[in-house]
Design a protein around this motif. Structure first.
Motif, PDB file in Angstrom:
ATOM      1  N   LEU A 342      40.462  50.051  45.454  1.00 49.53           N
ATOM      2  CA  LEU A 342      41.393  49.720  46.536  1.00 49.53           C
ATOM      3  C   LEU A 342      40.903  48.543  47.366  1.00 49.53           C
ATOM      4  N   ILE A 343      39.620  48.524  47.698  1.00 45.77           N
ATOM      5  CA  ILE A 343      39.096  47.398  48.467  1.00 45.77           C
ATOM      6  C   ILE A 343      39.129  46.119  47.631  1.00 45.77           C
ATOM      7  N   THR A 344      38.916  46.258  46.322  1.00 47.31           N
ATOM      8  CA  THR A 344      38.972  45.086  45.443  1.00 47.31           C
ATOM      9  C   THR A 344      40.382  44.529  45.362  1.00 47.31           C
ATOM     10  N   SER A 345      41.372  45.412  45.224  1.00 50.00           N
ATOM     11  CA  SER A 345      42.761  44.945  45.130  1.00 50.00           C
ATOM     12  C   SER A 345      43.269  44.400  46.456  1.00 50.00           C
ATOM     13  N   ALA A 346      42.669  44.829  47.573  1.00 54.26           N
ATOM     14  CA  ALA A 346      43.057  44.298  48.877  1.00 54.26           C
ATOM     15  C   ALA A 346      42.536  42.887  49.082  1.00 54.26           C
ATOM     16  N   ILE A 347      41.466  42.538  48.357  1.00 51.05           N
ATOM     17  CA  ILE A 347      40.845  41.232  48.509  1.00 51.05           C
ATOM     18  C   ILE A 347      41.327  40.243  47.446  1.00 51.05           C
ATOM     19  N   TYR A 348      41.484  40.715  46.209  1.00 52.94           N
ATOM     20  CA  TYR A 348      41.792  39.813  45.090  1.00 52.94           C
ATOM     21  C   TYR A 348      43.223  39.985  44.592  1.00 52.94           C
ATOM     22  N   SER A 349      43.757  38.948  44.008  1.00 50.70           N
ATOM     23  CA  SER A 349      45.089  38.977  43.426  1.00 50.70           C
ATOM     24  C   SER A 349      45.090  39.838  42.165  1.00 50.70           C
ATOM     25  N   ALA A 350      46.293  40.146  41.691  1.00 44.29           N
ATOM     26  CA  ALA A 350      46.407  40.962  40.481  1.00 44.29           C
ATOM     27  C   ALA A 350      45.749  40.294  39.285  1.00 44.29           C
ATOM     28  N   ASP A 351      45.845  38.969  39.206  1.00 41.98           N
ATOM     29  CA  ASP A 351      45.245  38.244  38.080  1.00 41.98           C
ATOM     30  C   ASP A 351      43.716  38.290  38.119  1.00 41.98           C
ATOM     31  N   ASP A 352      43.162  38.231  39.318  1.00 40.43           N
ATOM     32  CA  ASP A 352      41.706  38.211  39.459  1.00 40.43           C
ATOM     33  C   ASP A 352      41.095  39.604  39.573  1.00 40.43           C
ATOM     34  N   PHE A 353      41.950  40.621  39.777  1.00 41.13           N
ATOM     35  CA  PHE A 353      41.446  41.979  39.982  1.00 41.13           C
ATOM     36  C   PHE A 353      40.551  42.483  38.850  1.00 41.13           C
ATOM     37  N   PRO A 354      40.954  42.358  37.566  1.00 45.89           N
ATOM     38  CA  PRO A 354      40.113  42.926  36.505  1.00 45.89           C
ATOM     39  C   PRO A 354      38.687  42.386  36.503  1.00 45.89           C
ATOM     40  N   LYS A 355      38.548  41.071  36.639  1.00 43.62           N
ATOM     41  CA  LYS A 355      37.219  40.471  36.629  1.00 43.62           C
ATOM     42  C   LYS A 355      36.415  40.930  37.841  1.00 43.62           C
ATOM     43  N   ALA A 356      37.027  40.863  39.027  1.00 43.84           N
ATOM     44  CA  ALA A 356      36.316  41.256  40.248  1.00 43.84           C
ATOM     45  C   ALA A 356      35.940  42.729  40.223  1.00 43.84           C
ATOM     46  N   TYR A 357      36.886  43.579  39.786  1.00 44.36           N
ATOM     47  CA  TYR A 357      36.603  45.015  39.786  1.00 44.36           C
ATOM     48  C   TYR A 357      35.533  45.383  38.769  1.00 44.36           C
ATOM     49  N   GLY A 358      35.456  44.645  37.679  1.00 45.59           N
ATOM     50  CA  GLY A 358      34.386  44.899  36.715  1.00 45.59           C
ATOM     51  C   GLY A 358      33.015  44.749  37.350  1.00 45.59           C
ATOM     52  N   TYR A 359      32.850  43.703  38.171  1.00 43.98           N
ATOM     53  CA  TYR A 359      31.575  43.502  38.868  1.00 43.98           C
ATOM     54  C   TYR A 359      31.342  44.585  39.923  1.00 43.98           C
ATOM     55  N   VAL A 360      32.399  44.949  40.631  1.00 39.40           N
ATOM     56  CA  VAL A 360      32.270  45.991  41.656  1.00 39.40           C
ATOM     57  C   VAL A 360      31.839  47.313  41.038  1.00 39.40           C
ATOM     58  N   GLN A 361      32.486  47.690  39.929  1.00 40.17           N
ATOM     59  CA  GLN A 361      32.128  48.945  39.273  1.00 40.17           C
ATOM     60  C   GLN A 361      30.707  48.890  38.722  1.00 40.17           C
ATOM     61  N   SER A 362      30.280  47.714  38.298  1.00 42.44           N
ATOM     62  CA  SER A 362      28.900  47.540  37.852  1.00 42.44           C
ATOM     63  C   SER A 362      27.928  47.833  39.002  1.00 42.44           C
ATOM     64  N   GLY A 363      28.271  47.361  40.199  1.00 42.86           N
ATOM     65  CA  GLY A 363      27.446  47.634  41.369  1.00 42.86           C
ATOM     66  C   GLY A 363      27.417  49.106  41.715  1.00 42.86           C
ATOM     67  N   VAL A 364      28.572  49.762  41.623  1.00 43.59           N
ATOM     68  CA  VAL A 364      28.634  51.204  41.889  1.00 43.59           C
ATOM     69  C   VAL A 364      27.751  51.967  40.906  1.00 43.59           C
ATOM     70  N   GLN A 365      27.831  51.597  39.633  1.00 43.73           N
ATOM     71  CA  GLN A 365      27.025  52.253  38.611  1.00 43.73           C
ATOM     72  C   GLN A 365      25.534  52.067  38.862  1.00 43.73           C
ATOM     73  N   LEU A 366      25.161  50.853  39.313  1.00 43.94           N
ATOM     74  CA  LEU A 366      23.756  50.603  39.636  1.00 43.94           C
ATOM     75  C   LEU A 366      23.295  51.526  40.754  1.00 43.94           C
ATOM     76  N   GLY A 367      24.099  51.631  41.792  1.00 46.33           N
ATOM     77  CA  GLY A 367      23.743  52.521  42.894  1.00 46.33           C
ATOM     78  C   GLY A 367      23.659  53.972  42.478  1.00 46.33           C
ATOM     79  N   MET A 368      24.590  54.412  41.626  1.00 47.49           N
ATOM     80  CA  MET A 368      24.574  55.795  41.146  1.00 47.49           C
ATOM     81  C   MET A 368      23.341  56.078  40.293  1.00 47.49           C
ATOM     82  N   THR A 369      22.960  55.088  39.490  1.00 50.70           N
ATOM     83  CA  THR A 369      21.817  55.273  38.598  1.00 50.70           C
ATOM     84  C   THR A 369      20.526  55.521  39.369  1.00 50.70           C
TER      85      THR A 369
END
Length: 414
Positions: A342-369
């Motif tokens: 949700l925070i990613t889609s609030a910041i980035y356009s629909a076209d840029d969302f997949p790329k941006a969210y991929g990095y965000v989820q990578s960060g979440v996974q790092l923190g979870m690990t």
């Protein structure tokens, strides 16, 4: 094409909830149910078994940006279907593993399957199908994770006891294929345009609350574009992503042993079940707050709840306060799954969302690990979990600060 009375996107939501209920718990919520029988048969330690879980989550750190891009630009359903098959077969492979080292190799494939079939594709579907009610749609989908955790914990425990851990892995893998593959192939549609539809809320131009205003701003970015790149708001967004994974898994990993030591196994299990059950409703509540009041409000709401969670946890030797902590955690912990897309889609356009969210989820996974390990290590070093809880409370506050700052800063680039 004749319009259905029910917008098709809601069928996507239902399908996503079912998929997450089946695929999600296998690698997180119920993964440790196999720990005791596997360690006994292989003659290994609990920490050696835990390496397998770390590998599953760790794969997402590196693959999330790649997978997100491939799902956005490639054949969505084909990639999704292949990932389901790989995930299910690798999970069944656990049942044939002769030693822990084969387990580790299979964990890499399971990690690929988990990353490619759960939160990333579901978040992309909700982002494509919903403009209005996006938070609700996403939270309803993600509630499948909690519901599946409850269901499969009740199914797998007796199965392991009655037919053995190897056969149980096989049974779960078959369930993955039988339930999930038809939904991916026949229910999921990557974009509403493929059905001559528009995303839910696209045609509604008159908005009446702050949450809708943010969605209108997001639509403007379709034209103006907030491009991905190393910008101040991207750095803040990524900082919050790592921290949110850390504070979520710090609690999820360390609450069970601490609560069991404070209150015994029976009462400890009760407290854990409370925050697990509340967590289902917590996701829906957070999604609704995002829709009604906007990204900033929902982020502050959830981060404050997590701060309170860890502060109350300091006094969790009191059973009543431990119950209050569980309720706070169940409500606030939704920020780890609902808020990143949700925070990613609030910041980035629909076209840029997949790329941006991929990095965000990578960060979440790092923190979870590293989250559970960090909390445990602080406790070992200081001799008390109090310092761990204070550290996680501060980190929770920083989640809110970094994400609110990321959103505010990004608006200057629209």
């Amino acid at each position: 094409m004749k319009k259905s009375k029910v917008f098709y996107g809601w069928w996507i939501v239902l399908g996503a909830a079912i998929v997450l209920a089946v695929m999600g718990p296998a690698s997180v919520a119920v993964a440790n149910l196999f720990q005791l029988p596997v360690t006994e048969e292989f003659g290994i330690s609990n920490s050696q078994f835990a390496i397998s879980n770390s590998l599953v989550l760790g794969v997402g750190i590196f693959l999330s940006p790649i997978i997100s891009k491939k799902l956005a630009t490639g054949n969505f359903r084909l990639i999704y279907s292949i990932a389901v098959i790989v995930y299910a077969l690798a999970y069944m492979g656990f049942g044939f593993a002769p030693n822990i080292y084969v387990f580790y190799l299979l964990s890499l494939l399971v990690g690929f399957g988990y990353t490619t079939t759960t939160i990333i594709p579901v978040s992309m579907l909700m982002n494509n199908w919903f403009v209005k009610k996006r938070g609700l749609a996403l939270s309803l989908s993600l509630s499948g994770l909690g519901i599946g955790g409850v269901i499969f914990s009740q199914i797998l425990t007796p199965l392991i006891n009655n037919v053995g851990w190897r056969q149980t892995y096989l049974i779960y893998g078959v369930i993955m294929l039988v339930v999930t593959l038809p939904i991916v192939l026949f229910v999921f549609k990557p974009r509403p345009e493929l059905m001559n539809l528009k995303a839910y809320g696209t045609e509604e131009l008159n908005v009446s609350n702050k949450g809708d205003k943010e969605q209108t701003q997001a639509k403007r970015k379709q034209a103006t574009g907030t491009k991905t790149g190393i910008t101040p708001f991207f750095i803040l967004l990524m900082l919050g992503a790592v921290l949110v994974g850390l504070v979520n898994n710090g609690g999820l990993g360390q609450f069970p042993p601490v609560l069991n030591s404070l209150h015994g196994a029976t009462q400890g299990a009760l407290i854990i079940s409370i925050y697990s059950a509340v967590g289902i409703a917590g996701k829906i509540i957070l999604g609704n707050i995002n829709d009604r009041y906007g990204t900033v409000a929902s982020t502050i709401y959830a981060s404050v709840l997590l701060v309170l969670t860890y502060l109350v946890m300091i006094f969790a030797g009191n059973f009543v306060l431990a119950i209050i902590m569980a309720i706070l955690f169940g409500l606030g912990n939704a920020i780890g799954t609902v808020s990143p897309p949700l925070i990613t889609s609030a910041i980035y356009s629909a076209d840029d969302f997949p790329k941006a969210y991929g990095y965000v989820q990578s960060g979440v996974q790092l923190g979870m690990t590293v989250g559970s390990l960090v909390a445990a290590s602080i406790a070992d070093f200081t001799g008390t979990y109090t310092v761990s809880w204070i550290f996680l409370a501060i980190a929770s506050a920083l989640v809110g600060l970094s994400w609110v700052a990321a959103y505010r800063t990004s608006q200057k680039h629209v």
